[in-house]
Design an enzyme around this catalytic site. Sequence first.
Site, PDB file in Angstrom:
ATOM      1  N   GLN A  25      15.105   0.031  21.728  1.00  0.00           N
ATOM      2  CA  GLN A  25      13.859  -0.584  21.287  1.00  0.00           C
ATOM      3  C   GLN A  25      14.072  -1.428  20.040  1.00  0.00           C
ATOM      4  OE1 GLN A  25      11.007  -0.339  23.015  1.00  0.00           O
ATOM      5  NE2 GLN A  25      10.195  -1.881  21.632  1.00  0.00           N
ATOM      6  N   GLN A  64       2.833 -25.369  20.522  1.00  0.00           N
ATOM      7  CA  GLN A  64       2.593 -26.611  21.272  1.00  0.00           C
ATOM      8  C   GLN A  64       2.497 -26.351  22.782  1.00  0.00           C
ATOM      9  OE1 GLN A  64       5.144 -25.939  19.266  1.00  0.00           O
ATOM     10  NE2 GLN A  64       7.091 -26.833  19.951  1.00  0.00           N
ATOM     11  N   TYR A 101       3.903 -17.909  29.700  1.00  0.00           N
ATOM     12  CA  TYR A 101       4.762 -18.238  28.568  1.00  0.00           C
ATOM     13  C   TYR A 101       5.930 -17.256  28.529  1.00  0.00           C
ATOM     14  CZ  TYR A 101       6.462 -19.593  24.010  1.00  0.00           C
ATOM     15  OH  TYR A 101       7.262 -20.054  22.993  1.00  0.00           O
ATOM     16  N   ASP A 133      11.415  -2.134  31.526  1.00  0.00           N
ATOM     17  CA  ASP A 133      11.656  -3.495  31.054  1.00  0.00           C
ATOM     18  C   ASP A 133      12.146  -4.395  32.178  1.00  0.00           C
ATOM     19  OD1 ASP A 133      10.864  -3.062  28.471  1.00  0.00           O
ATOM     20  OD2 ASP A 133      12.880  -2.819  27.652  1.00  0.00           O
ATOM     21  N   HIS A 157     -39.199 -16.053  32.214  1.00  0.00           N
ATOM     22  CA  HIS A 157     -38.618 -14.981  33.019  1.00  0.00           C
ATOM     23  C   HIS A 157     -39.724 -14.277  33.824  1.00  0.00           C
ATOM     24  CE1 HIS A 157     -35.059 -15.569  30.608  1.00  0.00           C
ATOM     25  NE2 HIS A 157     -34.428 -14.545  31.165  1.00  0.00           N
ATOM     26  N   HIS A 194      15.319  -5.269  19.925  1.00  0.00           N
ATOM     27  CA  HIS A 194      14.468  -6.385  20.357  1.00  0.00           C
ATOM     28  C   HIS A 194      14.364  -7.448  19.269  1.00  0.00           C
ATOM     29  CE1 HIS A 194      12.772  -5.637  24.312  1.00  0.00           C
ATOM     30  NE2 HIS A 194      12.706  -4.356  24.030  1.00  0.00           N
ATOM     31  N   GLU A 203       2.971   1.121  22.626  1.00  0.00           N
ATOM     32  CA  GLU A 203       3.227   0.244  23.774  1.00  0.00           C
ATOM     33  C   GLU A 203       3.990   1.008  24.865  1.00  0.00           C
ATOM     34  OE1 GLU A 203       5.445  -4.047  24.611  1.00  0.00           O
ATOM     35  OE2 GLU A 203       5.999  -2.849  22.878  1.00  0.00           O
ATOM     36  N   HIS A 204       5.122   1.599  24.490  1.00  0.00           N
ATOM     37  CA  HIS A 204       5.908   2.422  25.411  1.00  0.00           C
ATOM     38  C   HIS A 204       5.885   3.860  24.903  1.00  0.00           C
ATOM     39  CE1 HIS A 204       7.892  -1.623  25.261  1.00  0.00           C
ATOM     40  NE2 HIS A 204       7.828  -1.504  26.580  1.00  0.00           N
ATOM     41  N   ASN A 209       6.195 -15.323  19.622  1.00  0.00           N
ATOM     42  CA  ASN A 209       6.269 -15.054  18.183  1.00  0.00           C
ATOM     43  C   ASN A 209       4.892 -15.228  17.538  1.00  0.00           C
ATOM     44  OD1 ASN A 209       5.840 -17.828  17.870  1.00  0.00           O
ATOM     45  ND2 ASN A 209       7.981 -18.279  17.482  1.00  0.00           N
ATOM     46  N   SER A 222       7.292  -5.198  19.445  1.00  0.00           N
ATOM     47  CA  SER A 222       7.442  -4.178  20.469  1.00  0.00           C
ATOM     48  C   SER A 222       7.592  -2.783  19.862  1.00  0.00           C
ATOM     49  CB  SER A 222       8.664  -4.496  21.341  1.00  0.00           C
ATOM     50  OG  SER A 222       8.660  -3.717  22.506  1.00  0.00           O
ATOM     51  N   GLU A 262     -39.737  -8.393  26.063  1.00  0.00           N
ATOM     52  CA  GLU A 262     -38.815  -9.284  25.348  1.00  0.00           C
ATOM     53  C   GLU A 262     -39.461 -10.618  24.990  1.00  0.00           C
ATOM     54  OE1 GLU A 262     -35.169  -9.584  27.559  1.00  0.00           O
ATOM     55  OE2 GLU A 262     -34.647  -7.486  27.172  1.00  0.00           O
TER      56      GLU A 262
END
Length: 426
Positions: free
Chosen positions: A250, A182, A119, A354, A413, A253, A318-319, A205, A228, A408
């Site tokens: 940053q 979708q 995606y 990036d 088994h 974004h 993240e960074h 998003n 981010s 058990e």
Amino acid sequence: MKCIKEAAAKNYGKDAATTKIVADIIENVIQNGDAEIYTLSKKFDGLDLEYIQVPETSVKAAYDLVAPEVVEAMKAAAAQIRFYAEKQLETMKNLDTDTPIPGVRLSHRLVPVDSVGCYVPGGRYPLPSTALMLAIPARVAGVKRIAACSPASKVTGTIHPAVLVAMDLAGVDEIYCVGGAQAIAAFTYGTETIKKVDMICGPGNRFVTEAKRQVLGEVGIDSLAGPSEVLILADESANPDFTAIDILAQSEHDPNARATLVTTSMELAEKTLERVNEIAAELPTGDLALKSWEDNGMLFIADDMKEAIALANEMAPEHLEVQVKPEIEEEVSNSLLHFGSLFVGHYTPVTFGDYCSGTNHTLPTMRTARYSNGVWVGSFIKTSFVQHITEEGCRNMANTAICLADTEGLMAHKKSITIRVDAMEK
């Protein structure tokens, strides 16, 4: 530790309205297939799609719509991303070993996922770099079928040409002009045009993220991405122009992006705050970046580097940039444990990661770097376990297995062992 600037309190967790909207979209795509894709494109994007699957002729034509220097830059970035993925793959090995128990041999096989759906977000900016970051590691991993999707641009009526070129350079097999929840539903359940996949990767998003949450289990996913983030860890040696521009890079974004500066120098903090405002005024994206910084940015003054490191590890960004004196770079970097991607040195901004350093930019956010990592070649490879046990091995392990099965209360088994032991004794 002193907090000079706090961020506005925000909640990026699930909300009932988004959950309901996404659940309805997924169900409608399951029921109506392609027709729902066309309907939702008209509803959300204001576009009457000409097609869902982008034809090869349109992909080839996209090269003529992208400046030659941009194509060359994407090729250079692709080469570096591929190089890093190939080197990572070299560290992953099949295993085949005897064990301390005679007659018991264990192994594992590295098996690529059969099919992956990438995606690539649309939104404010086209993101060809994300197409490279997702599809190239999948291809290096050995994935047989790589599909990719991205929303249509209102300017072109289809996927942005730079994104199409990037998808082609990355080796994508099928390209679909669809975005939002979708797209995630279509990759999961299939439509007349879109064949379902085994795994979905890529950021998006809140609707895309919620859709990935809801389909998890039907397909695999890489992660649930949030806004981010960058944390800059700096001492008095840092250049305030560098820290200021990296904060703005940053912050541009999106309105929810978060930049944090943790420093042991009050002087650097004050100069950085000044330069953020001054440099923002020079940027076309300055207003958005400045608003994001004002809303979400944080600034801390640590008593010493040990305290600064502890905060960075707690925040698990993240960074994570390290802008400290060269003589302590290695010590500081080795003390940092929780981050998506680490950028060491005054001349190592996040921007390189990036685009073209070779590491991936699809990374864990919202402190999930405490226990997870970004997309890499291993994201698309399963480690499948194998055992081969001879009659000797069966005898040697029988008592252990029988004892545990008894404990058990799983009598079938137990009998699956005793029936074999009895057969050997006849």
